[in-house]
Motif scaffolding. Structure first.
Motif, PDB file in Angstrom:
ATOM      1  N   ILE A 217      -8.224  -4.385   6.059  1.00 40.59           N
ATOM      2  CA  ILE A 217      -9.245  -5.364   6.439  1.00 40.59           C
ATOM      3  C   ILE A 217      -8.765  -6.195   7.621  1.00 40.59           C
ATOM      4  N   GLN A 218      -7.487  -6.544   7.611  1.00 38.07           N
ATOM      5  CA  GLN A 218      -6.929  -7.327   8.721  1.00 38.07           C
ATOM      6  C   GLN A 218      -7.048  -6.564  10.034  1.00 38.07           C
ATOM      7  N   ASP A 219      -6.827  -5.255  10.018  1.00 31.40           N
ATOM      8  CA  ASP A 219      -6.890  -4.451  11.234  1.00 31.40           C
ATOM      9  C   ASP A 219      -8.298  -4.403  11.816  1.00 31.40           C
ATOM     10  N   GLN A 220      -9.307  -4.580  10.971  1.00 31.90           N
ATOM     11  CA  GLN A 220     -10.686  -4.523  11.461  1.00 31.90           C
ATOM     12  C   GLN A 220     -11.052  -5.717  12.330  1.00 31.90           C
ATOM     13  N   TYR A 221     -10.247  -6.774  12.284  1.00 29.27           N
ATOM     14  CA  TYR A 221     -10.545  -7.953  13.087  1.00 29.27           C
ATOM     15  C   TYR A 221     -10.334  -7.688  14.582  1.00 29.27           C
ATOM     16  N   GLY A 222      -9.303  -6.914  14.915  1.00 24.38           N
ATOM     17  CA  GLY A 222      -9.002  -6.653  16.317  1.00 24.38           C
ATOM     18  C   GLY A 222      -8.684  -7.918  17.094  1.00 24.38           C
ATOM     19  N   ALA A 223      -8.061  -8.892  16.440  1.00 25.60           N
ATOM     20  CA  ALA A 223      -7.791 -10.180  17.074  1.00 25.60           C
ATOM     21  C   ALA A 223      -6.422 -10.170  17.745  1.00 25.60           C
ATOM     22  N   ASN A 224      -6.227 -11.119  18.671  1.00 23.44           N
ATOM     23  CA  ASN A 224      -4.927 -11.244  19.326  1.00 23.44           C
ATOM     24  C   ASN A 224      -3.932 -11.934  18.392  1.00 23.44           C
ATOM     25  N   VAL A 225      -2.707 -12.078  18.872  1.00 26.11           N
ATOM     26  CA  VAL A 225      -1.646 -12.615  18.020  1.00 26.11           C
ATOM     27  C   VAL A 225      -1.947 -14.044  17.584  1.00 26.11           C
ATOM     28  N   GLY A 226      -2.430 -14.867  18.510  1.00 23.77           N
ATOM     29  CA  GLY A 226      -2.726 -16.255  18.160  1.00 23.77           C
ATOM     30  C   GLY A 226      -3.789 -16.355  17.085  1.00 23.77           C
ATOM     31  N   ALA A 227      -4.852 -15.572  17.226  1.00 22.60           N
ATOM     32  CA  ALA A 227      -5.917 -15.602  16.223  1.00 22.60           C
ATOM     33  C   ALA A 227      -5.429 -15.077  14.883  1.00 22.60           C
ATOM     34  N   LEU A 228      -4.575 -14.064  14.910  1.00 24.26           N
ATOM     35  CA  LEU A 228      -4.044 -13.521  13.660  1.00 24.26           C
ATOM     36  C   LEU A 228      -3.184 -14.555  12.933  1.00 24.26           C
ATOM     37  N   VAL A 229      -2.441 -15.337  13.710  1.00 25.36           N
ATOM     38  CA  VAL A 229      -1.622 -16.388  13.082  1.00 25.36           C
ATOM     39  C   VAL A 229      -2.508 -17.420  12.399  1.00 25.36           C
ATOM     40  N   VAL A 230      -3.589 -17.819  13.071  1.00 30.28           N
ATOM     41  CA  VAL A 230      -4.520 -18.792  12.489  1.00 30.28           C
ATOM     42  C   VAL A 230      -5.148 -18.225  11.213  1.00 30.28           C
ATOM     43  N   ILE A 231      -5.551 -16.953  11.260  1.00 33.44           N
ATOM     44  CA  ILE A 231      -6.148 -16.309  10.081  1.00 33.44           C
ATOM     45  C   ILE A 231      -5.143 -16.262   8.936  1.00 33.44           C
ATOM     46  N   ALA A 232      -3.894 -15.920   9.265  1.00 32.64           N
ATOM     47  CA  ALA A 232      -2.863 -15.835   8.228  1.00 32.64           C
ATOM     48  C   ALA A 232      -2.597 -17.200   7.601  1.00 32.64           C
ATOM     49  N   LEU A 233      -2.528 -18.257   8.417  1.00 34.90           N
ATOM     50  CA  LEU A 233      -2.294 -19.604   7.893  1.00 34.90           C
ATOM     51  C   LEU A 233      -3.453 -20.065   7.010  1.00 34.90           C
ATOM     52  N   THR A 234      -4.681 -19.711   7.421  1.00 33.55           N
ATOM     53  CA  THR A 234      -5.847 -20.078   6.621  1.00 33.55           C
ATOM     54  C   THR A 234      -5.783 -19.442   5.239  1.00 33.55           C
ATOM     55  N   GLN A 235      -5.429 -18.163   5.211  1.00 35.80           N
ATOM     56  CA  GLN A 235      -5.335 -17.476   3.928  1.00 35.80           C
ATOM     57  C   GLN A 235      -4.160 -17.997   3.094  1.00 35.80           C
ATOM     58  N   LEU A 236      -3.081 -18.359   3.761  1.00 32.74           N
ATOM     59  CA  LEU A 236      -1.939 -18.927   3.045  1.00 32.74           C
ATOM     60  C   LEU A 236      -2.317 -20.247   2.386  1.00 32.74           C
ATOM     61  N   ALA A 237      -3.123 -21.057   3.076  1.00 36.55           N
ATOM     62  CA  ALA A 237      -3.547 -22.336   2.507  1.00 36.55           C
ATOM     63  C   ALA A 237      -4.388 -22.140   1.258  1.00 36.55           C
ATOM     64  N   LEU A 238      -5.058 -20.984   1.147  1.00 38.06           N
ATOM     65  CA  LEU A 238      -5.902 -20.700  -0.013  1.00 38.06           C
ATOM     66  C   LEU A 238      -5.150 -19.990  -1.126  1.00 38.06           C
ATOM     67  N   LEU A 239      -3.853 -19.768  -0.941  1.00 39.41           N
ATOM     68  CA  LEU A 239      -3.085 -19.056  -1.957  1.00 39.41           C
ATOM     69  C   LEU A 239      -3.054 -19.836  -3.274  1.00 39.41           C
ATOM     70  N   GLY A 240      -3.020 -21.162  -3.172  1.00 38.79           N
ATOM     71  CA  GLY A 240      -3.048 -21.966  -4.385  1.00 38.79           C
ATOM     72  C   GLY A 240      -4.340 -21.780  -5.159  1.00 38.79           C
ATOM     73  N   ASN A 241      -5.454 -21.587  -4.458  1.00 37.22           N
ATOM     74  CA  ASN A 241      -6.731 -21.337  -5.130  1.00 37.22           C
ATOM     75  C   ASN A 241      -6.687 -20.036  -5.910  1.00 37.22           C
ATOM     76  N   THR A 242      -6.080 -19.013  -5.331  1.00 42.00           N
ATOM     77  CA  THR A 242      -5.994 -17.737  -6.047  1.00 42.00           C
ATOM     78  C   THR A 242      -5.126 -17.865  -7.296  1.00 42.00           C
ATOM     79  N   ALA A 243      -4.175 -18.812  -7.290  1.00 48.43           N
ATOM     80  CA  ALA A 243      -3.369 -19.041  -8.496  1.00 48.43           C
ATOM     81  C   ALA A 243      -4.240 -19.550  -9.633  1.00 48.43           C
ATOM     82  N   THR A 244      -5.196 -20.446  -9.331  1.00 44.56           N
ATOM     83  CA  THR A 244      -6.102 -20.928 -10.384  1.00 44.56           C
ATOM     84  C   THR A 244      -7.033 -19.809 -10.831  1.00 44.56           C
ATOM     85  N   TRP A 245      -7.441 -18.935  -9.912  1.00 41.80           N
ATOM     86  CA  TRP A 245      -8.268 -17.792 -10.306  1.00 41.80           C
ATOM     87  C   TRP A 245      -7.510 -16.899 -11.285  1.00 41.80           C
ATOM     88  N   ALA A 246      -6.271 -16.598 -10.933  1.00 45.90           N
ATOM     89  CA  ALA A 246      -5.469 -15.725 -11.795  1.00 45.90           C
ATOM     90  C   ALA A 246      -5.227 -16.365 -13.152  1.00 45.90           C
TER      91      ALA A 246
END
Length: 411
Positions: A217-246
């Motif tokens: 799914i990440q490869d489908q974005y076709g984003a540059n390195v800067g955008a990928l870093v922002v996307i990765a940080l956004t998902q990392l910030a939501l990791l705590g939410n997935t802990a409550t889901w689990a």
């Protein structure tokens, strides 16, 4: 010494804490803006978006046109609280040394606490101005709501009933309750941390096992390195939410990532999902065997651990009622903290199907309460019964030895 003498330092510490948390989001936003030369927006737009995310990380909702986002990135909230704790701890240590032990409680209650909160709130009001005219703006009560972070930080630093450095008014609060309350307070918070850690471990294991799907799914974005870093940080910030889901999955009610979807120990029906890489770790549609409900034993066992910790740290001198009350209180506190954190992580990330993301809170609270409290109280009850049986056996053995011991000899 007057509490007003601590006010300037407290205001400054609160303001610097708010600036420190703001830098956590605004610096990556500016780096992302610099790394995306094709962007047509100015640097102030990046600052405005980062400021809106700052409020989102404080548990506040943010509106972008007709779209409302109210899911709090729990890991980002944790980072904010950690930054505020560092400033609050330094402030408390400095002021306690300055005013002395005798005046510390009064200065802390009427100088340090209000000053730190007000200083944080003043900077929060300034940050709210940065969102004006931007693509996303917080709600009208966002400045007041953002005080959740400094209050939580002060609570972590000051509300320590068994710490001699804590203000006297804190210890007075706890002395009004049972003698076991300070120990149970500490154990309950540790239990909450372990429950969330359990959910985080499950989420990480699932993420690692499904990494190929996430990468696709990440490869489908076709984003540059800067955008990928922002996307990765956004998902990392939501990791705590997935802990409550689990954790909700382990408790039984499960969770949803869109209206009409459900992932529970009975079945997985994720439905049509947004193109977010981390969601590639969710299971495919399937019905699970009845054995999957064995996962409900995980919170029960953690509740039993809580009961064991309370029993190991306190001596009740045969008072079974106090023993069960202390154990149950520790378990209830742990569940209450987890449910409160989960409520912050629930919310909307869009409209229509994305207007309700997270955990069914009422069912989750009821299930987790029954499992954790049940495990803790059952273990405490089993320990009480074992000890009473041992006491009866000892008494019977003592009586038998007394009867069999003759005081005279036979001819």
């Amino acid at each position: 010494m007057s509490p007003s003498t601590a006010m300037p330092a407290a205001l400054r510490a609160g303001a610097l804490a708010a600036v420190g948390t703001w830098s956590v989001v605004v610096l990556p936003a500016l780096v992302g803006w610099v790394a995306a030369p094709e962007t047509s927006v100015g640097w102030f737009s990046a600052v405005s978006v980062a400021s809106a995310i700052w409020f989102l990380g404080h548990g506040q909702s943010v509106g972008a046109g007709a779209v409302s986002i109210s899911v709090t990135p729990l890991l980002l909230l944790l980072v904010f609280v950690y930054v505020a704790v560092r400033w609050a701890r330094r402030l408390a240590a400095t002021e306690r040394l300055r005013v002395g032990t005798a005046d510390w409680s009064r200065v802390a209650q009427w100088g340090v606490v209000p000053g730190f909160v007000i200083g944080y709130g003043l900077v929060s009001a300034v940050i709210a101005l940065f969102t004006l005219g931007g693509p996303a703006t917080p709600g009208v009560a966002a400045v007041i709501g953002s005080l959740l972070v400094p209050v939580a930080a002060l609570g972590f630093v000051l509300v320590r009933p068994d710490d001699e450095a804590a203000p006297a008014f804190v210890r007075t609060w706890f002395r009004r309750g049972p003698t076991w309350l300070p120990t149970v307070w500490r154990t309950g918070w540790r239990g909450a941390g372990l429950l969330l850690a359990l959910g985080l471990v499950v989420a990480l294991v699932r993420l690692v096992a499904s990494w190929s799907a996430v990468a696709d799914i990440q490869d489908q974005y076709g984003a540059n390195v800067g955008a990928l870093v922002v996307i990765a940080l956004t998902q990392l910030a939501l990791l705590g939410n997935t802990a409550t889901w689990a954790l909700s999955f382990l408790a039984g009610p499960g969770f949803q990532v869109a209206l009409g979807s459900a992932i529970t120990p009975a079945a997985a029906q994720p439905g049509l999902l947004p193109l977010v890489p981390v969601l590639g770790a969710l299971p495919q549609a399937a019905d699970y065997p009845a054995m999957m409900y064995a996962v409900l034993l995980a919170p029960v066992l953690l509740g039993a651990w809580l009961g064991r910790r309370v029993d190991a740290q306190l001596e009740f001198f045969g008072n079974a009622r106090a023993r069960l009350a202390a154990t149950g209180t520790a378990a209830v506190l742990a569940v209450a903290v987890v449910v409160a954190v989960t409520a912050l992580g629930n919310g909307a990330v869009g409209v229509d199907r994305l207007s309700a993301v997270g955990v069914p809170l009422a069912a989750f609270a009821a299930a987790l309460l029954a499992e954790v409290v049940g495990g803790a109280v059952l273990l405490a009850g089993a320990l009480v019964l074992r000890e009473r049986r041992q006491e009866r056996n000892d008494a019977t053995t003592g009586e038998s030895s007394t009867t069999a011991d003759p005081d005279s000899t036979t001819d």
